[in-house]
Design a protein around this motif. Structure first.
Motif, short mmCIF file in Angstrom:
data_model
loop_
_atom_site.label_atom_id
_atom_site.label_comp_id
_atom_site.label_asym_id
_atom_site.label_seq_id
_atom_site.Cartn_x
_atom_site.Cartn_y
_atom_site.Cartn_z
N UNK A 164 0.92 -1.13 -0.09
CA UNK A 164 -0.11 0.00 -0.04
C UNK A 164 0.92 1.27 0.06
N UNK A 165 0.58 2.14 -0.95
CA UNK A 165 1.32 3.34 -0.98
C UNK A 165 0.52 4.63 -0.74
N UNK B 46 3.77 -1.09 3.29
CA UNK B 46 3.37 0.00 3.34
C UNK B 46 4.65 0.83 3.05
N UNK B 47 4.40 2.08 2.32
CA UNK B 47 5.43 2.85 2.14
C UNK B 47 4.91 4.22 1.58
N UNK C 147 -2.42 2.38 7.55
CA UNK C 147 -3.42 1.70 8.12
C UNK C 147 -4.04 0.54 7.31
N UNK C 148 -4.27 0.70 6.05
CA UNK C 148 -4.45 -0.25 5.21
C UNK C 148 -3.83 -1.50 5.35
N UNK C 149 -2.38 -1.50 5.45
CA UNK C 149 -1.72 -2.62 5.61
C UNK C 149 -1.91 -3.29 6.89
N UNK C 150 -2.20 -2.39 8.07
CA UNK C 150 -2.43 -3.07 9.24
C UNK C 150 -3.76 -3.81 9.22
N UNK C 151 -4.83 -2.98 8.60
CA UNK C 151 -6.24 -3.63 8.48
C UNK C 151 -6.10 -5.16 7.96
N UNK C 152 -5.38 -5.30 6.65
CA UNK C 152 -5.25 -6.58 6.19
C UNK C 152 -4.58 -7.41 6.95
N UNK C 153 -3.61 -7.24 7.80
CA UNK C 153 -2.96 -7.94 8.33
C UNK C 153 -3.89 -8.44 9.84
N UNK D 189 -0.16 7.85 5.89
CA UNK D 189 -1.00 7.27 7.01
C UNK D 189 -2.15 6.27 6.86
N UNK D 190 -2.85 6.61 5.53
CA UNK D 190 -3.89 5.53 5.23
C UNK D 190 -3.04 4.41 4.79
N UNK D 191 -2.19 4.35 4.04
CA UNK D 191 -1.45 3.28 3.28
C UNK D 191 -1.01 2.36 4.52
#
Length: 297
Positions: free
Chosen positions: A182-183, A209-210, A194-200, A190-192
């Motif tokens: 997620x980029x 995310x980067x 959070x997206x990575x965290x949500x999927x985990x 910050x959204x990227x």
């Protein structure tokens, strides 16, 4: 239907109410020109990153973001803003206690029956966005909507985009992807995150995310057929084509980036269901991290 599905679906209405709260509680939130720090843990930390970036970029004052455990007490701020859905997170409460009498503080929370009500100088309660699921969705996005509205950056179009994000079919092939990057850029980093965290959390997916421009500096090496690269907001020139050349799936939308995060929440729920997981009860996680400080001392 899981709690997180219901809570995800309720975000447009929560965002409308957050705009009203921003107007009603204007005095509790940072004034233009104040030097502030925004603090949280987990999802709340990533929303803090997004808010701090938005505020500083809009010219309303220096704004830093920290995980509560990493707050630099040697720095001086006009106000410290904390986010805590539960109002019981150990690191946040400890931070607020240490700042009492020295720095003005405000807490944004979902539960008015918790210790944070007495720990902060000001409290903004978003109880209508509280959640039963361990995995955060609507509280996080509603808190960020509160901040965007306070900054004058929220519009009705954002809510309509959220409704679109809930109604549209997710892009084909994502359920089968083995890895997600997620980029973001600016506030959408910050959204990227959070997206990575949500999927985990929800689906035990392999995610990273980067900042978008950093993706070329190494991480793109994992992009290949069967992986996905998801961009929040406008992509740097040439990055879309470079990712597609690896064989990876490129994902973007014309929606407001916060609404695009709703699509990731839906994907996380769908992947959890496909893997037989309960997204309301991710393994090893609880609604709030409350530490036994006596045992740890």
């Amino acid at each position: 239907m899981s709690h997180v599905e219901t809570e995800t679906a309720g975000q447009p209405e929560c965002w409308r109410r957050a705009e009203e709260v921003a107007a009603d509680r204007k005095a509790a939130l940072p004034a233009t020109g104040e030097r502030i720090a925004v603090v949280g843990c987990g999802t709340s930390f990533y929303m803090a990153q997004a808010y701090a970036s938005l505020r500083e970029a809009s010219g309303q004052g220096e704004s830093d973001a920290y995980a509560a455990s990493e707050f630099p007490f040697g720095r001086s701020y006009d106000r410290v803003v904390t986010l805590t859905r539960s109002g019981t997170t150990t690191e946040v409460l400890g931070l607020l206690t240490r700042l009492q009498g020295t720095t003005r503080t405000v807490a944004v929370t979902a539960d008015p029956r918790t210790p944070v009500m007495a720990a902060a100088d000001e409290v903004v309660v978003l109880d209508f966005a509280d959640e039963r699921s361990v995995v955060q969705t609507r509280f996080a996005t509603t808190a960020l909507t509160l901040f965007r509205a306070h900054l004058g950056l929220h519009t009705d179009e954002v809510v309509r985009d959220a409704e679109t994000a809930l109604a549209e079919t997710l892009p084909e092939g994502l359920l089968e992807c083995t890895q997600f990057s997620f980029l973001g850029s600016g506030w959408t980093v910050g959204l990227a995150n959070e997206a990575a965290l949500k999927m985990k959390e929800a689906s035990l997916s392999w995610t990273e995310s980067y900042p978008a421009m950093e993706y070329r500096h190494g991480p793109i090496s994992i992009a290949t057929a069967g992986t996905a690269t998801w961009m929040f907001g406008a992509a740097p020139e040439g990055l879309r084509e470079q990712v597609r050349a690896t064989g990876a799936r490129w994902v973007e939308s014309g929606l407001d980036p916060l609404a695009d995060l709703v699509r990731v929440q839906r994907l996380a729920i769908a992947r959890a269901a496909a893997r037989g997981l309960d997204p309301d009860r991710p393994r090893h996680l609880t609604r709030s991290v409350v530490l036994d400080t006596a045992a740890g001392s």
